[in-house]
Design a protein around this motif. Structure first.
Motif, PDB file in Angstrom:
ATOM      1  N   HIS A 126       2.975  13.718 -10.360  1.00 48.07           N
ATOM      2  CA  HIS A 126       3.747  14.943 -10.264  1.00 48.07           C
ATOM      3  C   HIS A 126       5.191  14.628 -10.697  1.00 48.07           C
ATOM      4  CE1 HIS A 126       0.434  14.999  -7.509  1.00 48.07           C
ATOM      5  NE2 HIS A 126       0.331  16.326  -7.872  1.00 48.07           N
ATOM      6  N   PRO A 127       5.142  14.249 -11.961  1.00 46.69           N
ATOM      7  CA  PRO A 127       6.652  13.731 -12.399  1.00 46.69           C
ATOM      8  C   PRO A 127       7.755  14.839 -12.457  1.00 46.69           C
ATOM      9  CG  PRO A 127       5.315  13.990 -14.368  1.00 46.69           C
ATOM     10  CD  PRO A 127       4.479  14.188 -13.034  1.00 46.69           C
TER      11      PRO A 127
ATOM     12  N   GLY B  42       4.116   5.477  -5.651  1.00 46.94           N
ATOM     13  CA  GLY B  42       4.458   5.510  -7.144  1.00 46.94           C
ATOM     14  C   GLY B  42       3.422   6.241  -7.719  1.00 46.94           C
ATOM     15  N   LEU B  43       2.137   6.325  -7.321  1.00 48.01           N
ATOM     16  CA  LEU B  43       1.101   7.102  -7.551  1.00 48.01           C
ATOM     17  C   LEU B  43       1.093   8.649  -7.690  1.00 48.01           C
ATOM     18  CD1 LEU B  43      -1.750   7.048  -8.934  1.00 48.01           C
ATOM     19  CD2 LEU B  43      -2.802   7.191  -6.408  1.00 48.01           C
TER      20      LEU B  43
ATOM     21  N   ARG C 260       0.825  -1.286  -0.002  1.00 52.84           N
ATOM     22  CA  ARG C 260      -0.035   0.064   0.109  1.00 52.84           C
ATOM     23  C   ARG C 260       0.889   1.152   0.013  1.00 52.84           C
ATOM     24  NH1 ARG C 260      -2.861  -3.090   3.822  1.00 52.84           N
ATOM     25  NH2 ARG C 260      -1.924  -2.091   5.377  1.00 52.84           N
ATOM     26  N   ALA C 261       2.025   1.249   0.784  1.00 50.84           N
ATOM     27  CA  ALA C 261       2.962   2.659   0.814  1.00 50.84           C
ATOM     28  C   ALA C 261       3.355   2.489  -0.397  1.00 50.84           C
ATOM     29  CB  ALA C 261       3.758   2.305   2.110  1.00 50.84           C
ATOM     30  N   PHE C 262       4.039   1.783  -1.078  1.00 48.48           N
ATOM     31  CA  PHE C 262       4.822   1.966  -2.350  1.00 48.48           C
ATOM     32  C   PHE C 262       3.822   2.343  -3.414  1.00 48.48           C
ATOM     33  CE2 PHE C 262       8.374  -0.119  -0.267  1.00 48.48           C
ATOM     34  CZ  PHE C 262       9.314   0.626  -0.435  1.00 48.48           C
ATOM     35  N   PHE C 263       2.582   1.699  -3.424  1.00 45.67           N
ATOM     36  CA  PHE C 263       1.486   2.216  -4.419  1.00 45.67           C
ATOM     37  C   PHE C 263       1.275   3.639  -4.161  1.00 45.67           C
ATOM     38  CE2 PHE C 263      -3.073   2.894  -5.302  1.00 45.67           C
ATOM     39  CZ  PHE C 263      -3.095   2.768  -6.598  1.00 45.67           C
TER      40      PHE C 263
END
Length: 221
Positions: free
Chosen positions: A26-27, A20-21, A14-17
């Motif tokens: 915001h790249p 990544g989102l 959940r944290a890494f999702f």
């Protein structure tokens, strides 16, 4: 209440999702900000001071050798301007060292023609001029002095007897320090007198030509 064995794995997923989102939405922050930080940090290279002194890099700061050297320098200071003696230096100092090898395939340097070229090289060095901060300095101005003259390399005086070496067959180097002393921990091999022995006569002809400096090189006669 029983905990699931995948609780840690689920939390990390959940944290890494979420991370990544956020990066995907915001790249620009993750492209521009790292580049700016890298440019700012790279300016630190301008303030790097490179240290190449082997004594500073490899010897202990409070080692006994440095204490003993400080005592020697306090009571027996080296006079570079009037009474310089290379065997009494306690620091490497700002000296230039020249290592010469033959380029004709003959490893024997004890030859008259070689010594003539060494004398020529010595004259070239003594006539050299260096420019620092727009000011010119001659060898005569910056050399270490002995009796108001630039200190000379006594080994070059071998040219006076070089013909004897070339006409006397085999030669060898001997030391007046016994092998027991040389192999001990006293470190006295640098004070041994060197004798060049050549077989001109039945008993052998000896010439005392120099001593070994602490650096392990011939330094005087």
């Amino acid at each position: 209440m029983r905990f699931s064995v995948t609780i840690v794995d689920d939390f990390l997923n959940r944290a890494f999702f979420k991370v990544g989102l956020f990066v995907g939405r915001h790249p620009g922050y993750f492209v521009i900000v790292p580049l700016l930080l890298a440019c700012i940090c790279i300016t630190g290279y301008q303030r790097i001071n490179y240290e190449i002194d082997p004594e500073y890099l490899f010897s202990p700061v409070n080692g006994p050798a440095k204490y003993e050297r400080a005592v020697v320098e306090q009571h027996f200071r080296v006079n570079y301007s009037h009474d310089f003696d290379v065997t009494r230096i306690t620091r490497a100092g700002r000296f230039g060292h020249v290592i010469v090898v033959s380029n004709d395939g003959n490893e024997n340097m004890l030859r008259g023609e070689v010594w003539k070229e060494l004398r020529l090289l010595d004259e070239i060095i003594r006539n050299a001029t260096a420019v620092y901060n727009g000011e010119s300095f001659t060898y005569e101005q910056v050399c270490a002095r002995y009796k108001d003259e630039c200190s000379s390399n006594n080994i070059l005086n071998l040219d006076q007897i070089m013909d004897n070496f070339q006409g006397c067959g085999d030669w060898s180097i001997e030391s007046n320090v016994s092998s027991d002393v040389q192999s001990s921990h006293l470190g006295l091999t640098h004070i041994s007198t060197l004798l060049w022995r050549n077989n001109c006569q039945s008993g052998g002809l000896y010439h005392s030509v120099g001593a070994l400096c602490p650096a392990g090189v011939l330094c005087g006669g």
